[in-house]
Design an enzyme around this catalytic site. Structure first.
Site, mmCIF file in Angstrom:
data_model
loop_
_atom_site.group_PDB
_atom_site.id
_atom_site.type_symbol
_atom_site.label_atom_id
_atom_site.label_comp_id
_atom_site.label_asym_id
_atom_site.label_seq_id
_atom_site.Cartn_x
_atom_site.Cartn_y
_atom_site.Cartn_z
ATOM 1 N N ASP A 78 0.853 -1.190 0.000
ATOM 2 C CA ASP A 78 0.000 0.000 0.000
ATOM 3 C C ASP A 78 0.892 1.245 0.000
ATOM 4 O O ASP A 78 1.867 1.321 0.762
ATOM 5 C CB ASP A 78 -0.899 0.008 1.237
ATOM 6 C CG ASP A 78 -1.914 1.143 1.203
ATOM 7 O OD1 ASP A 78 -3.024 0.919 0.680
ATOM 8 O OD2 ASP A 78 -1.586 2.249 1.690
ATOM 9 N N ASN A 95 -3.328 12.878 -3.446
ATOM 10 C CA ASN A 95 -4.472 13.326 -4.246
ATOM 11 C C ASN A 95 -4.906 14.737 -3.860
ATOM 12 O O ASN A 95 -5.263 15.550 -4.725
ATOM 13 C CB ASN A 95 -5.648 12.361 -4.073
ATOM 14 C CG ASN A 95 -5.566 11.162 -5.010
ATOM 15 O OD1 ASN A 95 -4.973 11.247 -6.081
ATOM 16 N ND2 ASN A 95 -6.151 10.052 -4.597
ATOM 17 N N ASP A 140 -2.817 9.629 -10.177
ATOM 18 C CA ASP A 140 -2.689 8.628 -11.245
ATOM 19 C C ASP A 140 -1.242 8.525 -11.725
ATOM 20 O O ASP A 140 -0.747 7.430 -12.032
ATOM 21 C CB ASP A 140 -3.592 8.988 -12.427
ATOM 22 C CG ASP A 140 -5.064 8.742 -12.129
ATOM 23 O OD1 ASP A 140 -5.360 8.115 -11.091
ATOM 24 O OD2 ASP A 140 -5.909 9.184 -12.934
ATOM 25 N N GLU A 161 -4.681 2.462 -4.258
ATOM 26 C CA GLU A 161 -3.220 2.492 -4.130
ATOM 27 C C GLU A 161 -2.666 1.167 -3.621
ATOM 28 O O GLU A 161 -1.537 1.093 -3.136
ATOM 29 C CB GLU A 161 -2.795 3.631 -3.192
ATOM 30 C CG GLU A 161 -3.142 3.439 -1.727
ATOM 31 C CD GLU A 161 -4.551 3.887 -1.353
ATOM 32 O OE1 GLU A 161 -4.760 4.192 -0.172
ATOM 33 O OE2 GLU A 161 -5.429 3.940 -2.239
#
Length: 334
Positions: free
Chosen positions: A213, A221, A230, A257
Protein backbone atom coordinates in the site's frame (compact mmCIF):
# COMPACT_ATOMS: atom_id res chain seq x y z
CA UNK A 1 11.91 -35.70 -75.85
CA UNK A 2 8.32 -34.51 -75.58
CA UNK A 3 7.95 -32.90 -72.18
CA UNK A 4 4.44 -31.50 -72.65
CA UNK A 5 1.79 -32.48 -70.15
CA UNK A 6 -0.28 -35.54 -70.97
CA UNK A 7 -3.34 -34.83 -68.86
CA UNK A 8 -6.65 -33.08 -69.32
CA UNK A 9 -6.36 -29.65 -67.62
CA UNK A 10 -10.05 -29.66 -66.65
CA UNK A 11 -9.74 -33.08 -65.06
CA UNK A 12 -6.62 -31.80 -63.30
CA UNK A 13 -8.57 -28.84 -61.87
CA UNK A 14 -11.35 -31.16 -60.73
CA UNK A 15 -8.80 -33.46 -59.09
CA UNK A 16 -6.99 -30.71 -57.20
CA UNK A 17 -10.28 -29.16 -56.06
CA UNK A 18 -11.44 -32.50 -54.67
CA UNK A 19 -8.18 -33.17 -52.83
CA UNK A 20 -7.85 -29.69 -51.31
CA UNK A 21 -11.55 -29.31 -50.45
CA UNK A 22 -10.88 -30.92 -47.06
CA UNK A 23 -8.60 -28.06 -46.01
CA UNK A 24 -8.85 -24.36 -45.22
CA UNK A 25 -6.40 -21.55 -44.49
CA UNK A 26 -2.73 -22.48 -44.12
CA UNK A 27 -3.42 -26.18 -44.66
CA UNK A 28 -5.23 -25.40 -47.91
CA UNK A 29 -2.23 -23.39 -49.16
CA UNK A 30 0.15 -26.20 -48.19
CA UNK A 31 -1.79 -29.00 -49.88
CA UNK A 32 -2.43 -26.87 -52.95
CA UNK A 33 1.31 -26.42 -53.46
CA UNK A 34 1.90 -30.14 -52.96
CA UNK A 35 -0.82 -31.14 -55.45
CA UNK A 36 0.32 -28.58 -58.05
CA UNK A 37 3.82 -30.02 -57.79
CA UNK A 38 2.44 -33.49 -58.52
CA UNK A 39 0.10 -32.45 -61.34
CA UNK A 40 2.65 -30.25 -63.11
CA UNK A 41 5.42 -32.82 -62.64
CA UNK A 42 7.35 -29.95 -61.06
CA UNK A 43 10.44 -29.98 -58.86
CA UNK A 44 9.65 -26.88 -56.79
CA UNK A 45 6.40 -25.03 -56.08
CA UNK A 46 5.80 -22.13 -53.74
CA UNK A 47 2.86 -19.82 -53.13
CA UNK A 48 3.43 -16.21 -52.10
CA UNK A 49 1.72 -13.13 -50.74
CA UNK A 50 2.80 -9.61 -51.75
CA UNK A 51 4.39 -7.58 -48.96
CA UNK A 52 4.34 -4.24 -50.79
CA UNK A 53 2.44 -2.83 -53.76
CA UNK A 54 2.83 -0.36 -56.66
CA UNK A 55 5.20 -1.89 -57.47
CA UNK A 56 5.51 -5.19 -55.65
CA UNK A 57 9.19 -5.82 -54.91
CA UNK A 58 9.04 -8.41 -52.12
CA UNK A 59 6.85 -11.41 -51.36
CA UNK A 60 6.34 -13.63 -48.35
CA UNK A 61 6.38 -17.38 -48.87
CA UNK A 62 3.11 -18.84 -47.60
CA UNK A 63 4.25 -22.37 -48.38
CA UNK A 64 7.12 -23.94 -50.31
CA UNK A 65 7.66 -27.58 -51.20
CA UNK A 66 11.34 -27.00 -50.38
CA UNK A 67 12.02 -25.60 -46.91
CA UNK A 68 15.33 -24.06 -48.05
CA UNK A 69 13.47 -21.31 -49.91
CA UNK A 70 13.75 -18.11 -47.80
CA UNK A 71 10.65 -16.78 -46.07
CA UNK A 72 10.98 -13.43 -47.90
CA UNK A 73 12.01 -13.16 -51.58
CA UNK A 74 13.16 -10.00 -53.36
CA UNK A 75 11.55 -9.99 -56.82
CA UNK A 76 14.07 -7.67 -58.45
CA UNK A 77 15.80 -9.44 -61.31
CA UNK A 78 13.61 -12.55 -61.32
CA UNK A 79 10.65 -13.41 -63.59
CA UNK A 80 8.27 -13.59 -60.64
CA UNK A 81 8.34 -9.79 -60.70
CA UNK A 82 6.50 -9.72 -64.03
CA UNK A 83 3.74 -11.97 -62.70
CA UNK A 84 2.65 -8.95 -60.65
CA UNK A 85 1.73 -7.22 -63.91
CA UNK A 86 -1.16 -9.74 -63.85
CA UNK A 87 0.49 -11.93 -66.47
CA UNK A 88 1.14 -15.64 -66.59
CA UNK A 89 4.88 -15.94 -67.15
CA UNK A 90 6.49 -18.92 -68.91
CA UNK A 91 10.24 -19.33 -69.24
CA UNK A 92 11.79 -22.24 -71.12
CA UNK A 93 15.49 -21.73 -70.54
CA UNK A 94 17.98 -22.10 -67.71
CA UNK A 95 16.51 -20.39 -64.63
CA UNK A 96 19.05 -19.04 -62.16
CA UNK A 97 18.33 -16.67 -59.27
CA UNK A 98 20.37 -15.92 -56.19
CA UNK A 99 18.00 -17.57 -53.72
CA UNK A 100 17.90 -20.76 -55.82
CA UNK A 101 21.60 -21.24 -55.11
CA UNK A 102 20.53 -22.28 -51.61
CA UNK A 103 18.76 -25.29 -53.10
CA UNK A 104 21.82 -26.50 -55.01
CA UNK A 105 19.58 -27.47 -57.93
CA UNK A 106 19.27 -26.32 -61.55
CA UNK A 107 15.89 -25.53 -63.07
CA UNK A 108 15.20 -25.28 -66.79
CA UNK A 109 11.68 -23.84 -66.79
CA UNK A 110 9.52 -21.47 -64.77
CA UNK A 111 5.77 -21.01 -64.78
CA UNK A 112 4.33 -18.09 -62.77
CA UNK A 113 0.61 -17.62 -62.08
CA UNK A 114 -0.77 -14.38 -60.59
CA UNK A 115 -3.12 -14.56 -57.60
CA UNK A 116 -5.62 -11.72 -57.96
CA UNK A 117 -8.23 -10.24 -55.65
CA UNK A 118 -11.77 -9.08 -56.46
CA UNK A 119 -10.41 -5.84 -57.93
CA UNK A 120 -8.10 -7.79 -60.24
CA UNK A 121 -5.03 -6.63 -58.29
CA UNK A 122 -2.22 -9.16 -58.07
CA UNK A 123 -1.72 -9.99 -54.38
CA UNK A 124 0.60 -12.98 -54.72
CA UNK A 125 1.72 -15.67 -57.11
CA UNK A 126 2.23 -19.37 -57.66
CA UNK A 127 5.77 -20.22 -58.79
CA UNK A 128 6.41 -23.56 -60.49
CA UNK A 129 9.94 -24.72 -61.35
CA UNK A 130 11.03 -27.78 -63.29
CA UNK A 131 14.38 -29.37 -64.09
CA UNK A 132 13.01 -30.18 -67.56
CA UNK A 133 11.91 -27.75 -70.26
CA UNK A 134 8.12 -27.92 -70.15
CA UNK A 135 5.68 -27.18 -72.94
CA UNK A 136 2.42 -26.24 -71.26
CA UNK A 137 -0.94 -26.65 -73.01
CA UNK A 138 -2.70 -23.30 -73.48
CA UNK A 139 -5.79 -24.51 -71.61
CA UNK A 140 -3.76 -24.58 -68.41
CA UNK A 141 -3.66 -20.77 -68.34
CA UNK A 142 -7.41 -20.36 -67.82
CA UNK A 143 -7.54 -23.26 -65.36
CA UNK A 144 -4.64 -21.84 -63.36
CA UNK A 145 -6.26 -18.40 -63.12
CA UNK A 146 -9.56 -19.89 -61.95
CA UNK A 147 -7.82 -21.84 -59.21
CA UNK A 148 -5.64 -18.89 -58.20
CA UNK A 149 -8.81 -16.98 -57.25
CA UNK A 150 -9.67 -19.72 -54.77
CA UNK A 151 -6.18 -19.39 -53.31
CA UNK A 152 -6.74 -15.63 -52.93
CA UNK A 153 -9.91 -16.30 -50.95
CA UNK A 154 -7.98 -18.58 -48.61
CA UNK A 155 -5.25 -15.95 -48.20
CA UNK A 156 -7.97 -13.50 -47.18
CA UNK A 157 -9.35 -16.10 -44.77
CA UNK A 158 -5.88 -16.47 -43.18
CA UNK A 159 -5.49 -12.69 -42.84
CA UNK A 160 -8.98 -12.36 -41.35
CA UNK A 161 -8.27 -15.11 -38.83
CA UNK A 162 -5.04 -13.35 -37.81
CA UNK A 163 -6.94 -10.09 -37.34
CA UNK A 164 -9.62 -11.87 -35.32
CA UNK A 165 -6.98 -13.55 -33.16
CA UNK A 166 -5.36 -10.16 -32.54
CA UNK A 167 -8.73 -8.76 -31.47
CA UNK A 168 -9.31 -11.78 -29.20
CA UNK A 169 -5.88 -11.28 -27.64
CA UNK A 170 -6.59 -7.59 -27.08
CA UNK A 171 -9.95 -8.39 -25.49
CA UNK A 172 -8.26 -10.98 -23.29
CA UNK A 173 -5.72 -8.35 -22.22
CA UNK A 174 -8.55 -5.98 -21.35
CA UNK A 175 -10.19 -8.58 -19.11
CA UNK A 176 -7.02 -9.25 -17.08
CA UNK A 177 -5.26 -5.87 -17.21
CA UNK A 178 -5.68 -2.73 -15.12
CA UNK A 179 -6.38 0.08 -17.58
CA UNK A 180 -4.42 2.75 -15.68
CA UNK A 181 -1.18 0.92 -14.88
CA UNK A 182 -1.24 -1.98 -17.39
CA UNK A 183 -0.54 -4.34 -14.48
CA UNK A 184 -2.69 -7.42 -13.99
CA UNK A 185 -6.03 -6.58 -12.36
CA UNK A 186 -7.86 -7.99 -9.34
CA UNK A 187 -9.87 -10.43 -11.47
CA UNK A 188 -6.71 -12.06 -12.80
CA UNK A 189 -5.17 -11.94 -9.32
CA UNK A 190 -7.88 -14.31 -8.09
CA UNK A 191 -7.03 -16.84 -10.81
CA UNK A 192 -3.25 -16.68 -10.34
CA UNK A 193 -3.49 -16.78 -6.56
CA UNK A 194 -5.82 -19.78 -6.74
CA UNK A 195 -3.51 -21.58 -9.19
CA UNK A 196 -0.41 -20.94 -7.05
CA UNK A 197 -2.26 -22.08 -3.93
CA UNK A 198 -3.19 -25.34 -5.69
CA UNK A 199 0.38 -25.81 -6.94
CA UNK A 200 1.86 -25.33 -3.46
CA UNK A 201 -0.58 -27.88 -2.08
CA UNK A 202 0.34 -30.40 -4.80
CA UNK A 203 4.11 -30.29 -4.43
CA UNK A 204 6.96 -28.56 -2.64
CA UNK A 205 6.78 -25.30 -4.62
CA UNK A 206 7.55 -22.22 -2.54
CA UNK A 207 5.66 -18.98 -3.11
CA UNK A 208 5.00 -15.69 -1.35
CA UNK A 209 2.42 -12.94 -1.50
CA UNK A 210 3.36 -9.31 -0.79
CA UNK A 211 0.49 -6.87 -0.17
CA UNK A 212 1.69 -3.29 -0.84
CA UNK A 213 0.00 0.00 0.00
CA UNK A 214 1.33 3.45 -0.91
CA UNK A 215 1.46 5.50 2.29
CA UNK A 216 -0.46 8.79 2.60
CA UNK A 217 -1.98 8.45 -0.85
CA UNK A 218 -4.99 10.59 0.09
CA UNK A 219 -2.62 13.48 0.81
CA UNK A 220 -1.04 13.00 -2.63
CA UNK A 221 -4.47 13.33 -4.25
CA UNK A 222 -5.30 16.36 -2.09
CA UNK A 223 -2.06 18.16 -3.00
CA UNK A 224 -1.57 17.14 -6.64
CA UNK A 225 -5.12 16.26 -7.66
CA UNK A 226 -6.33 12.97 -9.08
CA UNK A 227 -4.17 13.37 -12.18
CA UNK A 228 -1.13 13.61 -9.92
CA UNK A 229 -2.34 10.57 -8.00
CA UNK A 230 -2.69 8.63 -11.25
CA UNK A 231 0.83 9.67 -12.22
CA UNK A 232 2.17 8.27 -8.94
CA UNK A 233 0.32 4.98 -9.46
CA UNK A 234 1.64 4.57 -13.00
CA UNK A 235 5.21 5.41 -12.02
CA UNK A 236 5.12 3.01 -9.08
CA UNK A 237 3.75 0.29 -11.39
CA UNK A 238 6.78 0.84 -13.65
CA UNK A 239 9.10 0.49 -10.65
CA UNK A 240 7.48 -2.81 -9.72
CA UNK A 241 7.74 -4.19 -13.26
CA UNK A 242 11.37 -3.13 -13.60
CA UNK A 243 12.30 -4.84 -10.34
CA UNK A 244 10.52 -8.17 -10.56
CA UNK A 245 11.43 -11.45 -12.26
CA UNK A 246 9.71 -12.14 -15.55
CA UNK A 247 7.79 -15.40 -15.44
CA UNK A 248 8.26 -15.86 -11.68
CA UNK A 249 6.80 -12.68 -10.19
CA UNK A 250 3.22 -11.63 -10.97
CA UNK A 251 2.41 -7.97 -10.30
CA UNK A 252 -1.16 -6.77 -9.72
CA UNK A 253 -3.00 -3.60 -8.92
CA UNK A 254 -5.84 -4.66 -6.64
CA UNK A 255 -7.49 -1.24 -6.62
CA UNK A 256 -6.79 2.31 -5.46
CA UNK A 257 -3.22 2.49 -4.13
CA UNK A 258 -3.05 -1.22 -3.25
CA UNK A 259 -0.76 -3.57 -5.16
CA UNK A 260 0.26 -7.19 -4.84
CA UNK A 261 3.24 -9.29 -5.94
CA UNK A 262 2.95 -13.09 -6.05
CA UNK A 263 6.40 -14.65 -6.30
CA UNK A 264 7.02 -18.25 -7.35
CA UNK A 265 10.07 -20.15 -6.08
CA UNK A 266 10.51 -17.63 -3.30
CA UNK A 267 10.95 -17.90 0.47
CA UNK A 268 9.70 -15.51 3.13
CA UNK A 269 13.21 -14.15 3.73
CA UNK A 270 13.85 -13.65 0.01
CA UNK A 271 10.52 -11.87 -0.34
CA UNK A 272 11.44 -9.62 2.59
CA UNK A 273 14.76 -8.68 0.95
CA UNK A 274 13.00 -8.10 -2.38
CA UNK A 275 10.39 -5.80 -0.85
CA UNK A 276 13.08 -3.88 1.03
CA UNK A 277 14.77 -3.19 -2.31
CA UNK A 278 11.44 -2.08 -3.78
CA UNK A 279 10.92 0.32 -0.86
CA UNK A 280 14.40 1.84 -1.24
CA UNK A 281 14.15 2.16 -5.03
CA UNK A 282 10.70 3.77 -4.71
CA UNK A 283 12.00 6.26 -2.17
CA UNK A 284 15.03 7.15 -4.31
CA UNK A 285 13.17 7.48 -7.60
CA UNK A 286 10.25 9.52 -6.28
CA UNK A 287 12.64 11.83 -4.40
CA UNK A 288 13.74 13.08 -7.82
CA UNK A 289 10.17 13.98 -8.80
CA UNK A 290 7.76 16.72 -7.76
CA UNK A 291 6.06 14.23 -5.43
CA UNK A 292 9.05 13.93 -3.12
CA UNK A 293 9.18 11.19 -0.49
CA UNK A 294 6.92 8.20 -1.23
CA UNK A 295 6.90 5.32 1.26
CA UNK A 296 5.22 1.92 1.37
CA UNK A 297 3.57 -0.33 3.93
CA UNK A 298 3.90 -4.02 3.07
CA UNK A 299 2.58 -7.29 4.47
CA UNK A 300 4.17 -10.57 3.34
CA UNK A 301 2.80 -14.10 3.70
CA UNK A 302 4.31 -17.37 2.52
CA UNK A 303 2.00 -19.89 0.86
CA UNK A 304 1.84 -23.19 2.73
CA UNK A 305 -0.43 -26.18 3.18
CA UNK A 306 -1.72 -24.87 6.49
CA UNK A 307 -4.07 -22.44 4.74
CA UNK A 308 -7.50 -23.66 3.70
CA UNK A 309 -7.85 -21.27 0.74
CA UNK A 310 -6.01 -18.55 -1.16
CA UNK A 311 -8.51 -16.01 0.24
CA UNK A 312 -7.15 -16.80 3.69
CA UNK A 313 -3.62 -15.99 2.50
CA UNK A 314 -4.76 -12.69 0.99
CA UNK A 315 -6.65 -11.77 4.16
CA UNK A 316 -3.59 -12.42 6.33
CA UNK A 317 -1.32 -10.41 4.01
CA UNK A 318 -3.84 -7.55 4.14
CA UNK A 319 -3.82 -7.65 7.97
CA UNK A 320 -0.02 -7.61 8.05
CA UNK A 321 0.00 -4.61 5.71
CA UNK A 322 -2.30 -2.73 8.11
CA UNK A 323 -0.03 -3.73 10.99
CA UNK A 324 2.81 -2.09 9.05
CA UNK A 325 0.74 1.09 8.77
CA UNK A 326 -0.07 1.08 12.50
CA UNK A 327 3.65 0.60 13.22
CA UNK A 328 4.41 3.98 11.66
CA UNK A 329 4.30 3.13 7.93
CA UNK A 330 7.33 2.76 5.65
CA UNK A 331 7.86 -0.77 6.95
CA UNK A 332 7.31 -4.48 6.28
CA UNK A 333 5.49 -6.99 8.47
CA UNK A 334 6.00 -10.68 7.72
Amino acid sequence: MDNSFKFNPYEALKSILEITSYYIGDEFIKHTAIEIKKLFHADLVYITKAIDFNPTTKVQILYSTNDKVPNIIDLNGIPGKFVFDNKIIKIKEHVKYNFLDLLDEKFESFYGIPITDGKNICVGHIAIYSKLIRELPDEINDIALIYSRKIEREIRRIELEKENQLIRNQLQELTITDTLTSLYNRRYFAKVCSDVFAQVNRDSTKATLAYIDIDNFKSINDIFGHEGGDEVLKYFAEILLENTRKGLDFVFRLGGEEFCVISIDNSLESANEHMNRIMNITLDKFSLTRFGKITLSIGIVEFNKGFSSYEEILSLADKKMYQAKKSGKNTIVK
